[in-house]
Motif scaffolding. Structure first.
Motif, PDB file in Angstrom:
ATOM      1  N   GLU A 181       4.803  49.854 -24.951  1.00 18.36           N
ATOM      2  CA  GLU A 181       4.797  50.760 -26.107  1.00 18.36           C
ATOM      3  C   GLU A 181       6.146  50.744 -26.816  1.00 18.36           C
ATOM      4  OE1 GLU A 181       2.001  52.172 -27.108  1.00 18.36           O
ATOM      5  OE2 GLU A 181       1.097  51.074 -25.439  1.00 18.36           O
ATOM      6  N   THR A 182       6.756  49.571 -26.876  1.00 19.80           N
ATOM      7  CA  THR A 182       8.010  49.385 -27.619  1.00 19.80           C
ATOM      8  C   THR A 182       7.876  48.119 -28.457  1.00 19.80           C
ATOM      9  OG1 THR A 182       9.107  48.028 -25.910  1.00 19.80           O
ATOM     10  CG2 THR A 182       9.321  50.427 -25.720  1.00 19.80           C
ATOM     11  N   TRP A 183       8.650  48.042 -29.523  1.00 20.79           N
ATOM     12  CA  TRP A 183       8.572  46.879 -30.409  1.00 20.79           C
ATOM     13  C   TRP A 183       9.963  46.339 -30.683  1.00 20.79           C
ATOM     14  CZ3 TRP A 183       4.704  43.850 -31.935  1.00 20.79           C
ATOM     15  CH2 TRP A 183       4.986  42.885 -32.905  1.00 20.79           C
ATOM     16  N   SER A 184      10.150  45.029 -30.462  1.00 20.19           N
ATOM     17  CA  SER A 184      11.447  44.400 -30.687  1.00 20.19           C
ATOM     18  C   SER A 184      11.441  43.364 -31.791  1.00 20.19           C
ATOM     19  CB  SER A 184      11.937  43.721 -29.391  1.00 20.19           C
ATOM     20  OG  SER A 184      12.128  44.654 -28.357  1.00 20.19           O
ATOM     21  N   CYS A 185      10.355  42.626 -31.952  1.00 25.66           N
ATOM     22  CA  CYS A 185      10.320  41.432 -32.807  1.00 25.66           C
ATOM     23  C   CYS A 185      10.709  41.723 -34.249  1.00 25.66           C
ATOM     24  CB  CYS A 185       8.930  40.807 -32.758  1.00 25.66           C
ATOM     25  SG  CYS A 185       8.784  39.292 -33.735  1.00 25.66           S
ATOM     26  N   TYR A 186      11.655  40.933 -34.769  1.00 25.95           N
ATOM     27  CA  TYR A 186      12.120  41.111 -36.131  1.00 25.95           C
ATOM     28  C   TYR A 186      11.121  40.600 -37.169  1.00 25.95           C
ATOM     29  CZ  TYR A 186      16.932  42.530 -35.026  1.00 25.95           C
ATOM     30  OH  TYR A 186      18.047  43.207 -34.623  1.00 25.95           O
ATOM     31  N   LYS A 187      10.135  39.827 -36.740  1.00 26.25           N
ATOM     32  CA  LYS A 187       9.194  39.257 -37.712  1.00 26.25           C
ATOM     33  C   LYS A 187       8.032  40.191 -38.022  1.00 26.25           C
ATOM     34  CE  LYS A 187      10.487  34.510 -36.602  1.00 26.25           C
ATOM     35  NZ  LYS A 187      10.034  33.140 -36.263  1.00 26.25           N
ATOM     36  N   GLY A 188       7.782  41.173 -37.157  1.00 31.54           N
ATOM     37  CA  GLY A 188       6.801  42.207 -37.475  1.00 31.54           C
ATOM     38  C   GLY A 188       5.370  41.726 -37.579  1.00 31.54           C
ATOM     39  N   GLY A 189       4.989  40.725 -36.796  1.00 27.99           N
ATOM     40  CA  GLY A 189       3.624  40.231 -36.822  1.00 27.99           C
ATOM     41  C   GLY A 189       2.676  41.076 -35.979  1.00 27.99           C
ATOM     42  N   GLU A 190       1.504  40.514 -35.712  1.00 27.51           N
ATOM     43  CA  GLU A 190       0.520  41.237 -34.894  1.00 27.51           C
ATOM     44  C   GLU A 190       1.009  41.414 -33.467  1.00 27.51           C
ATOM     45  OE1 GLU A 190      -2.427  42.767 -35.692  1.00 27.51           O
ATOM     46  OE2 GLU A 190      -1.632  42.470 -37.712  1.00 27.51           O
ATOM     47  N   VAL A 191       1.651  40.366 -32.938  1.00 28.36           N
ATOM     48  CA  VAL A 191       2.263  40.429 -31.610  1.00 28.36           C
ATOM     49  C   VAL A 191       3.695  39.921 -31.739  1.00 28.36           C
ATOM     50  CG1 VAL A 191       0.063  40.113 -30.408  1.00 28.36           C
ATOM     51  CG2 VAL A 191       1.480  38.111 -30.941  1.00 28.36           C
ATOM     52  N   HIS A 192       4.498  40.105 -30.692  1.00 31.49           N
ATOM     53  CA  HIS A 192       5.860  39.586 -30.694  1.00 31.49           C
ATOM     54  C   HIS A 192       5.821  38.058 -30.849  1.00 31.49           C
ATOM     55  CE1 HIS A 192       6.827  43.552 -29.074  1.00 31.49           C
ATOM     56  NE2 HIS A 192       8.100  43.276 -29.218  1.00 31.49           N
ATOM     57  N   CYS A 193       6.679  37.529 -31.711  1.00 31.74           N
ATOM     58  CA  CYS A 193       6.642  36.091 -31.976  1.00 31.74           C
ATOM     59  C   CYS A 193       7.092  35.262 -30.785  1.00 31.74           C
ATOM     60  CB  CYS A 193       7.486  35.751 -33.211  1.00 31.74           C
ATOM     61  SG  CYS A 193       9.286  35.806 -32.978  1.00 31.74           S
ATOM     62  N   GLY A 194       8.044  35.797 -29.985  1.00 37.49           N
ATOM     63  CA  GLY A 194       8.553  35.058 -28.848  1.00 37.49           C
ATOM     64  C   GLY A 194       9.674  34.098 -29.189  1.00 37.49           C
ATOM     65  N   ARG A 195      10.016  33.965 -30.478  1.00 34.43           N
ATOM     66  CA  ARG A 195      10.970  32.952 -30.904  1.00 34.43           C
ATOM     67  C   ARG A 195      12.247  33.513 -31.539  1.00 34.43           C
ATOM     68  NH1 ARG A 195       8.691  27.788 -31.149  1.00 34.43           N
ATOM     69  NH2 ARG A 195      10.349  27.170 -32.586  1.00 34.43           N
ATOM     70  N   CYS A 196      12.189  34.689 -32.142  1.00 31.22           N
ATOM     71  CA  CYS A 196      13.375  35.251 -32.798  1.00 31.22           C
ATOM     72  C   CYS A 196      14.364  35.762 -31.754  1.00 31.22           C
ATOM     73  CB  CYS A 196      12.980  36.361 -33.766  1.00 31.22           C
ATOM     74  SG  CYS A 196      12.399  37.897 -32.986  1.00 31.22           S
ATOM     75  N   GLY A 197      15.567  36.067 -32.199  1.00 27.81           N
ATOM     76  CA  GLY A 197      16.609  36.485 -31.271  1.00 27.81           C
ATOM     77  C   GLY A 197      16.227  37.671 -30.411  1.00 27.81           C
ATOM     78  N   THR A 198      15.577  38.666 -31.010  1.00 29.92           N
ATOM     79  CA  THR A 198      15.219  39.853 -30.225  1.00 29.92           C
ATOM     80  C   THR A 198      14.136  39.548 -29.201  1.00 29.92           C
ATOM     81  OG1 THR A 198      13.763  40.496 -32.048  1.00 29.92           O
ATOM     82  CG2 THR A 198      15.893  41.599 -31.913  1.00 29.92           C
ATOM     83  N   CYS A 199      13.197  38.683 -29.554  1.00 32.66           N
ATOM     84  CA  CYS A 199      12.151  38.315 -28.597  1.00 32.66           C
ATOM     85  C   CYS A 199      12.725  37.528 -27.432  1.00 32.66           C
ATOM     86  CB  CYS A 199      11.060  37.500 -29.287  1.00 32.66           C
ATOM     87  SG  CYS A 199       9.876  38.483 -30.235  1.00 32.66           S
ATOM     88  N   VAL A 200      13.591  36.565 -27.732  1.00 26.38           N
ATOM     89  CA  VAL A 200      14.205  35.763 -26.673  1.00 26.38           C
ATOM     90  C   VAL A 200      15.037  36.648 -25.747  1.00 26.38           C
ATOM     91  CG1 VAL A 200      15.903  33.955 -26.206  1.00 26.38           C
ATOM     92  CG2 VAL A 200      14.195  33.625 -28.004  1.00 26.38           C
ATOM     93  N   GLU A 201      15.841  37.526 -26.348  1.00 26.15           N
ATOM     94  CA  GLU A 201      16.678  38.422 -25.551  1.00 26.15           C
ATOM     95  C   GLU A 201      15.825  39.360 -24.710  1.00 26.15           C
ATOM     96  OE1 GLU A 201      20.463  41.306 -26.502  1.00 26.15           O
ATOM     97  OE2 GLU A 201      18.587  41.684 -27.544  1.00 26.15           O
ATOM     98  N   ARG A 202      14.728  39.854 -25.275  1.00 28.23           N
ATOM     99  CA  ARG A 202      13.829  40.756 -24.553  1.00 28.23           C
ATOM    100  C   ARG A 202      13.221  40.057 -23.339  1.00 28.23           C
ATOM    101  NH1 ARG A 202      10.071  45.169 -26.600  1.00 28.23           N
ATOM    102  NH2 ARG A 202       8.288  45.227 -25.189  1.00 28.23           N
ATOM    103  N   ARG A 203      12.676  38.860 -23.579  1.00 25.24           N
ATOM    104  CA  ARG A 203      12.030  38.134 -22.483  1.00 25.24           C
ATOM    105  C   ARG A 203      13.035  37.760 -21.397  1.00 25.24           C
ATOM    106  NH1 ARG A 203      10.227  37.190 -18.727  1.00 25.24           N
ATOM    107  NH2 ARG A 203       8.610  35.744 -18.026  1.00 25.24           N
ATOM    108  N   GLU A 204      14.223  37.339 -21.798  1.00 24.60           N
ATOM    109  CA  GLU A 204      15.266  36.994 -20.840  1.00 24.60           C
ATOM    110  C   GLU A 204      15.693  38.211 -20.022  1.00 24.60           C
ATOM    111  OE1 GLU A 204      19.641  34.790 -20.865  1.00 24.60           O
ATOM    112  OE2 GLU A 204      19.014  35.983 -22.599  1.00 24.60           O
TER     113      GLU A 204
END
Length: 233
Positions: A181-204
């Motif tokens: 129930e949190t959102w990080s992705c800077y691209k704001g799509g349907e799901v987290h893109c997995g590729r932008c800086g915030t997604c990479v940092e989140r997954r790591e």
């Protein structure tokens, strides 16, 4: 200590809200609409306020955000892929964003009798964002004490400023933060893109913390290459 939390709806700030609530100190959440392309994060901030049973103040900063041009978060500029540490991620800086938001947060806190404003800036932010660094937060705290001198006693609380995002994930998990129930992705799509800086940092961060990541990513494996590329530099 009655504490207002600046909450974007992202992993860091929602975790901070849960931690402060668990300590019995959470008074309210304050969020900002500055015209960010990923404004869906604000829905997650509102949900956090409902879940924690506190007021949610949503501040309309869109006219201000429109003047803070040159960022991929507010302008029609592609959000770059890759790890946060890459030079290209500087295009995600919104000039003076935290200083503006914190100044408003302190005003709201003073008006409502709160004793602290908490923000979830962390060590991983320091490389790119100047208004997330300890020197800034310490100076801002001192400035606000002067700005409110004789009217209110409000301090700035930055519990993560010397800690990593993995530390935040671990601490958030201990306090029952619903990471899905949190959102990080800077691209704001349907799901987290997995590729932008915030997604990479989140997954790591989930990987380093040893905590299961419930996030759905469009490209769930990209982070491995992004981290490897960073380490090879």
């Amino acid at each position: 200590m009655k504490t207002l939390v600046i909450c974007s709806g992202g992993l860091d700030s929602v975790s901070l809200a849960h931690i402060v609530a668990a300590e019995g100190n959470l008074s309210r959440l304050v969020s900002f609409d500055y015209g960010q392309r990923h404004r869906k994060e604000l829905d997650y901030a509102a949900a956090a306020a409902r879940r924690l049973g506190v007021p949610h103040h949503l501040i309309d900063m869109r006219p201000i955000g429109a003047a803070l041009t040159g960022s991929a978060l507010t302008d029609d500029i592609d959000v770059p892929d890759g790890h946060y540490a890459e030079e290209t991620m500087r295009i995600t800086v919104v000039p003076n964003r935290n200083a503006i938001m914190l100044a408003i947060g302190f005003g709201v806190a003073a008006a409502n009798g709160d004793e602290a404003v908490a923000t979830a800036v962390h060590g991983g932010d320091h490389f790119i964002y100047p208004d997330c660094r300890p020197a800034f937060t310490e100076a801002f705290d001192a400035m606000q004490r002067m700005a409110l001198d004789g009217y209110a006693d409000v301090r700035l609380d930055t519990p993560f400023v010397h800690r990593s995002k993995a530390d935040i994930v671990a601490e958030g998990a201990r306090h029952g933060t619903p990471f899905a129930e949190t959102w990080s992705c800077y691209k704001g799509g349907e799901v987290h893109c997995g590729r932008c800086g915030t997604c990479v940092e989140r997954r790591e961060a989930f990987h380093l913390a040893g905590v299961e990541d419930p996030t759905v990513y469009a490209d769930p494996g990209f982070w491995v290459k992004a981290v490897a590329d960073k380490e090879a530099r």
